[in-house]
Each structure stands twice: as structure tokens, then as C-alpha cells.
Design an enzyme around this catalytic site. Structure first.
Site, PDB file in Angstrom:
ATOM      1  N   ASP A 156       0.829  -1.211   0.000  1.00  0.00           N
ATOM      2  CA  ASP A 156       0.000   0.000   0.000  1.00  0.00           C
ATOM      3  C   ASP A 156       0.864   1.262   0.000  1.00  0.00           C
ATOM      4  OD1 ASP A 156      -1.885   1.969   0.536  1.00  0.00           O
ATOM      5  OD2 ASP A 156      -2.193   1.357   2.615  1.00  0.00           O
TER       6      ASP A 156
ATOM      7  N   HIS B 278      -3.517   3.931   7.343  1.00  0.00           N
ATOM      8  CA  HIS B 278      -2.509   3.509   6.369  1.00  0.00           C
ATOM      9  C   HIS B 278      -1.097   3.736   6.914  1.00  0.00           C
ATOM     10  CE1 HIS B 278      -5.399   2.976   3.029  1.00  0.00           C
ATOM     11  NE2 HIS B 278      -6.046   3.956   3.633  1.00  0.00           N
TER      12      HIS B 278
END
Length: 552
Positions: free
Chosen positions: A192, A365
Site C-alpha cells: 500500500d 494507512h
């Protein structure tokens, strides 16, 4: 010919959202995630955007499974659309399955889909692939990374993740398993890239719980909190803070109600009896004894908080006795919308607290140091950044390079281009069909480029309609022409333009009659051309010209 492992991104590359990744080896294909994205500002009337499934439909007989990393819309939002086209088992964790059940049931597909619930740590065999589900931390419960065993080697697909050493549910990301896979040898890592531009570490979710408790304690106002409905741990912390401060909790917003119901059923959220009250009951409690949890953290026009802010909510009227907490950050592109919401709340004299004023939100994240740690643990032979705009993917390559990873063993993927692995290395193959499908109401893919351009044209320049009745033999005008404008204003210098357009219409029709032109389409085109040129000359604007001719 020896088969190659191919990884084909059909979404989530060069963009945020619409995640869909294909793993192909020989006769077998598995899919990872199937999400949506939200329309851009110039996509007038479009509700959502989903990946183009054309290549998958062509290869439908080879698709063995769909594996889901977590239950966010950008990873599951297009599943029901895909399941209308193909049939394969879906593997995911409990909460993700619960959220998918709601979506599939609404689409009338629940009885047709084989939805398989998998616990983190388990693995499934599908075709030539073995898929292991590895627990990770994210802003939704039940998030996993995938260890995908292929005949060519192990691939680690991280999904969305962060490294939270003090998670709300007590279950830290399974770094030990990721390290074990790294010690055995990993062919490729897909990681990611959302927060790759942020240095350091993402803050722990528990930090938000502490901030919320401080904001609830001693507050003599009614508290209204909005957050992402899918952030189950955040919802639990909001409810905990409400209970600790002696408040009852009311829920408003369809998505919030759905997720809370599913989370309670699956024991992801625990709420003592008599804590939840119905929204109409709020008025019967003192202000300092109530908390309302609502949708609208992104300023969505139809959300409950937006209606409250603009005085359009039938049951809640906000004012100076309200403290509104926005426990979320704007998704890229939503900054103006959220800003307008905050401004409107302040105009109503509400006290508004958001991310810039207090620690009421943390990202789900990983930031730079966490991304480095995953690279160091997994030790991939090849590295592929995913889930981000191009600048993010490029920065992630730079981050890996700073750790000594070989530039020849990294690449930035492209939408629709297969990433091919062979003995000679890694390369991008010939592109397959990929792109986006626009969903407009009940129409899927009906909004083509021409329609979108027409909508943009109407939004930017407006419309001029020319309405008249003509004899069936095109010999004369029976009535009209009438000139109707919409979204097109004439300034003082062009006051006579409407009458000029009427006269020009009559002259254009008479020319057609004199030439004995009976082609209705040609007559309309002549009107569009002559009237359009005149309007441009007079106003320097290009409204859409729409001739409406009635045959009498």
C-alpha cells in the site's frame, strides 16, 4: 511452453479506490478485492465508478475465487456488480462477509453467491494457488494481508494496513508470520502506497479514544459525532466515551445503522443494554445526556449531518448547545465539501472539533517507517507498489531504493498491463482491456463519453431550445419559433439576441424551403450551426443548441 505468473491490476493503480488485482498462472485465475471509487467533479450525474470487467468476463471459465482483504468500499463496493457477471467463491473474514451479505442481499444475489468466511491464520487452496489470510491493523476490523502461494513462488499482497502496537481489539498485525514468509523466500511484495509521503509512523487508534474521552468528560452540550461508518473500532470508542460520561446514544444514517447492526451481531461491538435510543427520543433527554453518532464525515449532500447543518433534518436541529466532532479526515478531493460543512455548522453557532484542532482521527494507512519495516521483514525478490496515485507509487519505489533494493527488481505498475515473472526477471506485458465503468442510477455503463460530454456542456454553457411547428412537406412554418434558454444568461449588451435568434431561425428555415430540403435532420443541423455561430459571436459562449421541430 512453461506458464508464467502474471499479476494484472484492473484498478487501484494511479488512483485511490477501485481496487481489483488479477493473479493468473496457466489455466487458473484468482482475484483480489473488487472495489469502487467515487466520481470526479466533471462526471456529472454519475453515482459511482467501478472497474471494467470485460477481460474477466472473457476469461470467466478460468476464475477460481475472489479473495477480499477488508470491507471498505474501495475494496468491496463493486463485488455485487461483478457477481452479476461471473460466479466464483468469495473468501473473506467475518466482518467483511457480514458487510458483503448486506450488499449482495440488496442486489438479489445472496442466494447465488458462495460466501466463505475465513479466520486470519487460515489458508485456502483454489486452483494452483494457496491463499493465506494474515491479520493486519487497519481502520476497519477483519483486515488481512494475503500470502499467495503460486507455482512460481510466494507473493505477499498487503492490502491496506498500518502497524498499531496498541490496537483497540488487542490484536497487533502478525509481523511474525510476515517475517517467517520472508525467511522462507518471497518472490514479490505488493504494498500500500497511500501514506508513503508521510514520515514516521501512523498514530495508534487508541490515541483517538483518549481524545474522545477528554472531549466528552465535563461537556454540558449535546455531542454529535461523525466518522467513517466502517471504522468499527472508532464506533466502539465513541460509544465507550458516551457511556463513561453518562450519555445515551442515538444512531442516524443508513450506512451507520447497517454497519452497527452487523458489528453487534458478529460481536465486533459491545453495547450495554439501554444505551441505544431511537433518534426521536433525543428531545426527551437533557442535552448533556445525549450523543448522536451520524454519517456525513465527508460532507456528503444527502448525509444526516449535512441535513442537520443546513437545517433540513426533520428530527435534529443544531445550535449553540451542540458540540460536533468530525472524527475523520477528508478523502482527497473532498476538502472543499468538508470545509463547507464545517462553515455551515459554525454559522449555526455549533462548537466544531475536527482533526486540525484535536487528535480525533488517525490514519489507517502505514507511513514511511512502517512501510520500511514490512520491506525489511518480507525481503521480497521483486517489489511492486500499489494502491495510490502515480506520485505515491514513485515515492514508494524511492523509499525501497533507499533501503538498497535493486532498481531492476522494482517497477511501477500500469492499469491493465500484466506484470510478468520469468527466469529473466520482471516486465510489463501487453495490455488487456481495463478502465472504468460509470454507474448512473440503475444504469451500468450507460453513461458513455458522448453523454458525459453533453452533461459537461450543459453544466458549463447552458442550453438554448428552438421550438417550432412546420408543415409535413416542409413548405412553411406553422407556428413559432420560440426561443427557450436554460442555464444561459444574456448580458445587457446582448439584449436583442433572442429576437435575432428568432429571425435567424426563420431565415434558415426559409433557405431550406427554397432549396426544397425535406431532410429533417439536415434542417436541425443547419439551425444548430447558424444559431451556434451567432451566439458565439454575440456572447463568446457555446451553449448547446437543441432544435425541436413538430411536424403538423
Amino acid at each position: 511452453m512453461v506458464p508464467k505468473l502474471r499479476i494484472i491490476p484492473l484498478g487501484g493503480i494511479g488512483e485511490i479506490g477501485k481496487n481489483l488485482t488479477v493473479y493468473e498462472y496457466g489455466a487458473d485465475i484468482i482475484l483480489v478485492d473488487c472495489g469502487l471509487s467515487f466520481p470526479e467533479d466533471d462526471m456529472f450525474g454519475v453515482d459511482i465508478v467501478i472497474p471494467d470487467f470485460a477481460w474477466l468476463i472473457k476469461n470467466i471459465s478460468r476464475i477460481r475465487a475472489l479473495c477480499i482483504t477488508h470491507g471498505h468500499e474501495d475494496h468491496i463496493g463493486a463485488v455485487s456488480f461483478l457477481m452479476k457477471e461471473i460466479s466464483c467463491p468469495i473468501y473473506c473474514t467475518r466482518l467483511t462477509a457480514g458487510l458483503l451479505e448486506v450488499k449482495l442481499d440488496e442486489a438479489g444475489l445472496l442466494h447465488k453467491v458462495d460466501l466463505c468466511c475465513i479466520e486470519p491464520g487460515m489458508a485456502v487452496r483454489t486452483g494452483c494457488f494457496t491463499v493465506e489470510f494474515i491479520h493486519v491493523n487497519h481502520s476497519i476490523a477483519g483486515a488481512v494481508a494475503l500470502g499467495i502461494g503460486t507455482p512460481a513462488g510466494m507473493v505477499v499482497h498487503m492490502g491496506d494496513f498500518k502497524i498499531d502496537s496498541t490496537p483497540v481489539d488487542g490484536a497487533m498485525i502478525d509481523l511474525a508470520r510476515l517475517g517467517h514468509l520472508g525467511s522462507k523466500g518471497v518472490l514479490a511484495l505488493l504494498s500500500d502506497s497511500t501514506n508513503v509521503e508521510r514520515p514516521g509512523y501512523a498514530m495508534s487508534e487508541k490515541r483517538v479514544g483518549e481524545a474522545l474521552l477528554n472531549l466528552f468528560n465535563g461537556c454540558d452540550k449535546r455531542i454529535v459525532v461523525t466518522t467513517f461508518a466502517s471504522n468499527v473500532h472508532r464506533l466502539q470508542q465513541i460509544i465507550n466515551a458516551a457511556i463513561a460520561s453518562g450519555r445515551r446514544v442515538a444512531i442516524t444514517g443508513r450506512s451507520m445503522e447497517n454497519i452497527l447492526r452487523v458489528s453487534i451481531q458478529l460481536d465486533y461491538i459491545n453495547i450495554p443494554p439501554d444505551t441505544i435510543i431511537e433518534l426521536p427520543q433525543v428531545k426527551s433527554f437533557p442535552k448533556d445526556k445525549v450523543c448522536i453518532i451520524t454519517t456525513g464525515s465527508q460532507g456528503e449532500p444527502m448525509s444526516a449531518l449535512h441535513r442537520m447543518a443546513f437545517g433540513a433534518h426533520r428530527q435534529v436541529d443544531l445550535g449553540q448547545d451542540d458540540r460536533v466532532i468530525i472524527s475523520a479526515s477528508p478523502v482527497p478531493g473532498n476538502e472543499k465539501t468538508v470545509g463547507k460543512l464545517v462553515n455551515e455548522l459554525l454559522r449555526r453557532n455549533c462548537e466544531v472539533i475536527y482533526e486540525k484542532l484535536a487528535d480525533v482521527h488517525v490514519s489507517g494507512h502505514a507511513c514511511q517507517e512502517e512501510l520500511k519495516l514490512i520491506l525489511a521483514l518480507v525481503k521480497p525478490k521483486y517489489f511492486i507498489p500499489v494502491h495510490g496515485e502515480y506520485r505515491m507509487l514513485k515515492a514508494h519505489i524511492g523509499l525501497a531504493s533507499s533501503m538498497g533494493h535493486d532498481p531492476n527488481r522494482m517497477l511501477i505498475p500500469e492499469l491493465g498491463r500484466p506484470i510478468e515473472f520469468s527466469e529473466r526477471g520482471i516486465r510489463l506485458g501487453t495490455a488487456v482491456q481495463a478502465g472504468q465503468i460509470l454507474v448512473d442510477g440503475m444504469g451500468i455503463g450507460d453513461v458513455a463519453g458522448v453523454i458525459l460530454r453533453d452533461r459537461q456542456h450543459l453544466a458549463n454553457d447552458g442550453l438554448i431550445m428552438v421550438v417550432l411547428a412546420m408543415a409535413c412537406d416542409c413548405s412553411s412554418i406553422i407556428s413559432g419559433p420560440d426561443i427557450i434558454t436554460r442555464g444561459f444568461a444574456l448580458n445587457k449588451e446582448a439584449e436583442g439576441t433572442i429576437e435575432e435568434l428568432r429571425q435567424l431561425t426563420i431565415e434558415t428555415i426559409e433557405k431550406s424551403v427554397s432549396r426544397r430540403n425535406t431532410d429533417w435532420a439536415a434542417i436541425k443541423q443547419s439551425l444548430r450551426s447558424s444559431l451556434g455561430s451567432h451566439v458565439i459571436a454575440k456572447t463568446r459562449r457555446k451553449p448547446m443548441i437543441l432544435p425541436v421541430i413538430v411536424k403538423v
